[in-house]
Write a protein that holds these residues in place. Structure first.
Motif, mmCIF file in Angstrom:
data_model
loop_
_atom_site.group_PDB
_atom_site.id
_atom_site.type_symbol
_atom_site.label_atom_id
_atom_site.label_comp_id
_atom_site.label_asym_id
_atom_site.label_seq_id
_atom_site.Cartn_x
_atom_site.Cartn_y
_atom_site.Cartn_z
ATOM 1 N N GLY A 99 -16.327 -69.500 -26.267
ATOM 2 C CA GLY A 99 -15.391 -69.921 -27.237
ATOM 3 C C GLY A 99 -15.976 -69.069 -28.485
ATOM 4 N N ASP A 100 -16.137 -69.611 -29.682
ATOM 5 C CA ASP A 100 -16.653 -68.868 -30.997
ATOM 6 C C ASP A 100 -18.045 -68.342 -30.826
ATOM 7 O OD1 ASP A 100 -14.312 -69.693 -32.289
ATOM 8 O OD2 ASP A 100 -15.021 -71.455 -32.880
ATOM 9 N N LYS A 101 -18.771 -68.686 -29.779
ATOM 10 C CA LYS A 101 -20.158 -68.318 -29.421
ATOM 11 C C LYS A 101 -20.179 -66.988 -28.965
ATOM 12 C CE LYS A 101 -22.393 -72.988 -29.715
ATOM 13 N NZ LYS A 101 -23.389 -73.807 -28.676
ATOM 14 N N SER A 102 -18.983 -66.617 -28.276
ATOM 15 C CA SER A 102 -18.932 -65.328 -27.747
ATOM 16 C C SER A 102 -19.430 -64.134 -28.565
ATOM 17 C CB SER A 102 -17.590 -65.004 -27.104
ATOM 18 O OG SER A 102 -16.726 -65.047 -28.031
ATOM 19 N N ASN A 103 -19.184 -64.181 -29.759
ATOM 20 C CA ASN A 103 -19.510 -62.924 -30.379
ATOM 21 C C ASN A 103 -20.929 -63.078 -30.856
ATOM 22 O OD1 ASN A 103 -18.716 -60.841 -32.133
ATOM 23 N ND2 ASN A 103 -19.548 -61.895 -34.076
ATOM 24 N N ASP A 104 -21.629 -64.239 -30.986
ATOM 25 C CA ASP A 104 -23.032 -64.306 -31.032
ATOM 26 C C ASP A 104 -23.820 -63.894 -29.745
ATOM 27 O OD1 ASP A 104 -22.908 -65.467 -33.483
ATOM 28 O OD2 ASP A 104 -22.889 -67.360 -32.806
ATOM 29 N N LEU A 105 -23.293 -63.992 -28.674
ATOM 30 C CA LEU A 105 -23.843 -63.495 -27.317
ATOM 31 C C LEU A 105 -23.784 -62.154 -27.409
ATOM 32 C CD1 LEU A 105 -22.360 -66.252 -24.690
ATOM 33 C CD2 LEU A 105 -24.575 -65.966 -25.508
ATOM 34 N N ILE A 106 -22.570 -61.594 -27.737
ATOM 35 C CA ILE A 106 -22.359 -60.040 -27.911
ATOM 36 C C ILE A 106 -23.615 -59.532 -28.703
ATOM 37 C CG2 ILE A 106 -20.848 -58.187 -28.595
ATOM 38 C CD1 ILE A 106 -18.532 -59.874 -27.408
ATOM 39 N N GLY A 108 -26.445 -60.858 -29.639
ATOM 40 C CA GLY A 108 -27.808 -60.857 -28.912
ATOM 41 C C GLY A 108 -27.796 -59.838 -27.940
ATOM 42 N N ALA A 109 -26.957 -59.611 -27.121
ATOM 43 C CA ALA A 109 -27.055 -58.597 -26.043
ATOM 44 C C ALA A 109 -27.296 -57.138 -26.485
ATOM 45 C CB ALA A 109 -25.740 -58.674 -25.132
ATOM 46 N N THR A 110 -26.668 -57.021 -27.653
ATOM 47 C CA THR A 110 -26.623 -55.576 -28.386
ATOM 48 C C THR A 110 -27.952 -55.369 -28.771
ATOM 49 O OG1 THR A 110 -24.220 -55.615 -29.006
ATOM 50 C CG2 THR A 110 -25.753 -54.299 -30.067
ATOM 51 N N MET A 111 -28.432 -56.261 -29.439
ATOM 52 C CA MET A 111 -29.883 -56.368 -30.110
ATOM 53 C C MET A 111 -30.845 -56.237 -28.710
ATOM 54 S SD MET A 111 -30.085 -59.064 -32.858
ATOM 55 C CE MET A 111 -31.997 -58.718 -33.478
ATOM 56 N N ILE A 112 -30.678 -56.950 -27.741
ATOM 57 C CA ILE A 112 -31.682 -56.503 -26.665
ATOM 58 C C ILE A 112 -31.682 -55.463 -25.861
ATOM 59 C CG2 ILE A 112 -32.350 -57.550 -24.284
ATOM 60 C CD1 ILE A 112 -31.334 -60.196 -25.304
ATOM 61 N N LEU A 113 -30.282 -54.978 -25.970
ATOM 62 C CA LEU A 113 -30.015 -53.479 -25.291
ATOM 63 C C LEU A 113 -30.751 -52.530 -26.200
ATOM 64 C CD1 LEU A 113 -28.778 -51.649 -22.999
ATOM 65 C CD2 LEU A 113 -26.526 -51.733 -24.449
ATOM 66 N N SER A 114 -30.549 -52.576 -27.579
ATOM 67 C CA SER A 114 -30.833 -51.747 -28.617
ATOM 68 C C SER A 114 -32.383 -51.362 -28.672
ATOM 69 C CB SER A 114 -30.629 -52.089 -29.933
ATOM 70 O OG SER A 114 -28.834 -51.966 -30.104
ATOM 71 N N PHE A 115 -33.034 -52.743 -28.324
ATOM 72 C CA PHE A 115 -34.613 -52.958 -28.195
ATOM 73 C C PHE A 115 -35.020 -51.956 -27.268
ATOM 74 C CE2 PHE A 115 -38.399 -54.897 -26.472
ATOM 75 C CZ PHE A 115 -39.242 -54.755 -27.637
ATOM 76 N N PHE A 116 -34.371 -52.081 -25.790
ATOM 77 C CA PHE A 116 -34.927 -51.376 -24.744
ATOM 78 C C PHE A 116 -34.763 -49.877 -24.872
ATOM 79 C CE2 PHE A 116 -34.890 -55.468 -22.581
ATOM 80 C CZ PHE A 116 -36.146 -55.662 -21.957
ATOM 81 N N ILE A 117 -33.617 -49.560 -25.522
ATOM 82 C CA ILE A 117 -33.534 -48.196 -25.657
ATOM 83 C C ILE A 117 -34.463 -47.557 -26.726
ATOM 84 C CG2 ILE A 117 -31.735 -46.516 -26.896
ATOM 85 C CD1 ILE A 117 -29.503 -48.276 -25.579
#
Length: 588
Positions: A99-106, A108-117
Motif C-alpha cells: 500500500g502506501d508504504k511501497s514508496n518508502d520501501l523503494i 530504502g532500497a534505493t539508498m541501500i543500492l546507492s550505498f553499495f555503488i
C-alpha cells in the motif's frame, strides 16, 4: 555577514531549502508556475537529543539528509512524470502488497543500492588499484593511503565532469548555483531579489560538495593510522570507519561555516574549486525558484510587487525577445489585468499589485513572449473607431483594411436602404463598421468556419445591430445563390497570400492567425476567381464588388473582373503607395 543555518539542495527543476521555520521545496512546473511544498521538520539531532553528540551526530545528519534528498527529488520528479507511462508489474505488486508504504520501501532500497555503488566506486575500486602499487613496489602505508586518496579524488572528478555534460544534470547544477547565491544574499542581509542574488558568488563553504572532498581529506589522515593489510581487511575497515570519518567531517563543515579566517579558507579552498563542476551560473527563472524556497523555509512573506516593478519585468522579458513594441505591450497587458487605463499605470508606478494579478500578468507576458499577437491576448481590437472582440481563429483587422471600408462608405448615401454582403467576414469588422456608419442598410456577414461565426455574432450584439446585421454560415456565396439573394454591394477581404509565402511571414502571423484566412492558393488568386464567378448570381444590376488585394495583385484581379463583365474598375493604393483596394461594377 549574519549567522545563518539555512541549507539545501538542488532538485529536478527546483531547490529544497531547510530554514528556521521548516523545509520548503520549490519547483518550476512545466507550465512555468512555481509550486512550493512546505514541511515543519525537526532535524533528527534536535528531535533526539542523545544523537546530538559531537563527532557522532554527523552520520545521523548525513543519513537524515540522504532520506530528505531522495524524498524531495521524488516530489520534484512528480511534476514531470509521463502520464502515459505504464507501471511495471513489480510496482503494481508492491502497491498491492504494501500500500502506501511501497514508496518508502523503494526509497530504502534505493539508498541501500546507492550505498553499495558508492562503496564499490569510491572505496573498493581505489583500494584495489592502490593494492597493485603495493604488489609491484614496496611502499609505506601512508604512501599507499595517499595513492588511494588521489585515485578516489580522480574518480570523483571524472564522475562529476562526466555527469555535468548531461543536459538535465547541467540544469540541476544551475539550480545548485542558484541555491548558493540565494543563501549568500540572505547571509549578507540584502533583500532577496533576483537582481541582488545575481551579484553573489555560487561557491559556498557549507556545500555538500565540500563535504565530499573533506571526507576524502579526513579519510587520508585516519586511514593512515590503520596500516595496510589485506584487501578485504582494508575494505571492511574503511566501511566500519565511515561513521567516524563522517562525524569528524561534519564538525569540520560546521566550523568552516562559522569562521572566515586564513585557516578556514585554506581548508575550504579545494572544495570550493570542486564546486566549479557541481554548480553552474543560473538564469533569472532559476534564481526566482531558489528565492521562493528560501523565503518559505525562513517564513519570509514575499513583498508584493508594484506596478513599476511589473512594467520593468514585462518590458525586459519582451525586449529580450526582440519585440519592438515591448514597452507598450507590457503597459497594455497590465492595463488589461488591473482594468485600468494607461494614464493610471504610468502615474501610479508605486501602487502594489496583488499576487493574483501579478501571476495573471506574467502569464500574459509569457504568451506575448511566444509572439502571440497582443490583440489576441487582450481579446479585442480597434477598427474604424469601433471596438471589436477577436480571438485566435479570426484574422486581426488591419488599418489598411479601413481603406476598403472607406471606399465602400463613399458610394453609400446616408439614407440608402440597400443590402450588403460582407464575404469572408472573420470578426465581422468590415460589415459591422459599414452598418454602424450607414444607419439604414442591411448586412449579411458570411463565413464558413465556427470561430468567425461565434465572434461575428458577438460583435453584432456588442454594437446593437441584431435588427440589421445577420450571420450566414456558407462556403462563399453558395447559400446566397441557393436562397436567390440579391445584393447591391459585395465587399470582401478574402485569403490572398500565396501558399509558399506563408512560411516567410512574421511569427505573430504564421503561428497564430488562421491560415484559412491567409492562404490564397499557389498564385494567391483562388478565392478571387470563385468570388467573381459566384458574385454574378447575387449582385444586382450595376452592383458593386469591392476587394482588398495584395500589393502585387492589382493587375491580375482587374483582368479577372474585366473578363467576368465588370466595368468602371478602380484601383486604390494605401498610404505606402501599394495596391490595396479594387472596386468594379457588374452589368448583366
Amino acid at each position: 555577514m549574519k549567522k545563518c543555518e539555512v541549507g539545501g539542495q538542488a532538485v529536478i527543476e527546483g531547490v529544497m531549502m531547510r530554514g528556521s521555520k521548516g523545509q520548503a521545496t520549490a519547483v518550476r512546473t512545466p507550465d512555468k508556475e512555481i509550486k512550493i511544498e512546505f514541511k515543519k521538520i525537526i532535524p533528527i539531532t534536535k528531535k533526539y537529543k542523545f544523537l546530538n553528540i559531537p563527532f557522532i551526530r554527523g552520520i545521523f545528519v548525513l543519513l537524515d539528509s540522504l532520506i530528505t534528498g531522495i524524498n524531495t527529488l521524488n516530489y520534484s520528479a512528480s511534476f514531470f512524470e509521463d502520464e502515459d507511462e505504464i507501471e511495471s508489474k513489480f510496482e503494481i505488486w508492491l502497491k498491492n502488497k504494501f500500500g502506501d508504504k511501497s514508496n518508502d520501501l523503494i526509497i530504502g532500497a534505493t539508498m541501500i543500492l546507492s550505498f553499495f555503488i558508492a562503496i564499490g566506486l569510491f572505496v573498493a575500486l581505489p583500494t584495489g588499484i592502490a593494492s597493485l602499487f603495493n604488489m609491484r613496489l614496496t611502499m609505506p602505508a601512508i604512501a599507499l593511503n595517499l595513492i588511494e586518496a588521489i585515485i578516489r579524488i580522480a574518480i570523483l572528478l571524472i564522475y562529476m565532469y562526466s555527469i555535468s555534460k548531461m543536459e538535465d544534470i547541467y540544469r540541476v547544477f544551475q539550480y545548485h548555483g542558484a541555491e548558493h547565491k540565494s543563501i549568500f544574499c540572505y547571509e549578507s542581509g540584502e533583500e532577496l531579489t533576483v537582481e541582488n542574488v545575481r551579484k553573489f558568488g555560487r561557491f559556498h563553504p557549507r556545500c555538500g560538495t565540500n563535504f565530499l572532498f573533506l571526507i576524502m581529506f579526513v579519510s587520508i589522515i585516519i586511514f593512515s593510522f590503520t596500516g595496510w593489510g589485506g584487501f578485504f581487511e582494508r575494505l571492511i575497515l574503511r566501511i566500519v570507519l565511515i561513521p567516524f570519518v563522517s562525524g569528524i567531517t561534519y564538525e569540520l563543515i560546521r566550523w568552516l561555516g562559522k569562521n572566515d579566517n586564513k585557516l578556514s579558507k585554506i581548508i575550504a579552498y579545494p572544495g570550493l574549486k570542486l564546486q566549479e563542476l557541481t554548480t553552474k551560473e543560473p538564469d533569472d527563472d532559476q534564481i526566482e525558484v531558489a528565492i521562493a524556497a528560501l523565503m518559505s523555509a525562513e517564513g519570509i512573506k514575499p513583498k508584493e510587487k508594484t506596478i513599476g516593478d511589473l512594467l520593468d519585468i514585462g518590458s525586459k522579458i519582451l525586449k529580450a525577445e526582440d519585440i519592438d513594441t515591448y514597452m507598450l505591450d507590457a503597459q497594455l497587458l497590465l492595463c488589461n489585468v488591473l482594468a485600468k487605463d494607461k494614464v493610471y499605470i504610468i502615474t501610479n508606478r508605486e501602487k502594489e499589485v496583488s499576487a493574483k494579478d501579478e501571476k495573471e500578468y506574467l502569464n500574459l507576458i509569457e504568451k506575448r513572449k511566444g509572439k502571440m499577437p497582443i490583440k489576441y491576448i487582450l481579446g479585442e481590437t480597434e477598427f474604424m473607431g469601433l471596438d471589436f472582440d477577436i480571438e485566435e481563429g479570426v484574422l486581426i483587422p488591419r488599418g489598411d483594411t479601413e481603406i476598403l471600408v472607406e471606399e465602400v462608405l463613399s458610394v453609400i448615401g446616408e439614407d440608402d436602404e440597400i443590402e450588403i454582403c460582407d464575404l469572408c467576414s472573420g470578426s465581422g469588422a468590415i460589415g459591422i463598421s459599414i452598418a454602424s456608419y450607414r444607419k439604414k442598410i442591411r448586412v449579411d456577414e458570411i463565413d464558413f468556419y465556427n470561430i468567425p461565426e461565434k465572434i461575428t455574432k458577438k460583435n453584432i450584439v456588442k454594437h446593437g445591430l441584431e435588427d440589421r446585421v445577420i450571420f450566414i454560415k456558407s462556403d462563399l456565396l453558395s447559400e446566397a445563390i441557393k436562397e436567390e439573394k440579391k445584393y447591391s454591394i459585395i465587399v470582401s477581404n478574402p485569403p490572398y497570400i500565396k501558399a509558399y509565402e506563408i512560411d516567410n511571414l512574421m511569427d505573430d502571423v504564421k503561428k497564430y492567425e488562421p491560415h484559412t484566412a491567409l492562404d490564397g492558393g499557389d498564385d494567391g488568386l483562388i478565392f478571387y476567381r470563385r468570388i467573381i464567378k459566384e458574385s454574378k448570381y447575387v449582385l444586382k444590376e450595376k452592383g458593386l464588388l469591392a476587394f482588398e488585394i495584395g500589393h502585387d495583385q492589382g493587375e491580375d484581379v482587374s483582368e479577372l473582373m474585366k473578363e467576368a463583365g465588370f466595368s468602371n474598375i478602380k484601383l486604390v493604393k494605401d498610404l505606402a503607395g501599394l495596391d490595396r483596394v479594387l472596386l468594379g461594377y457588374f452589368k448583366y
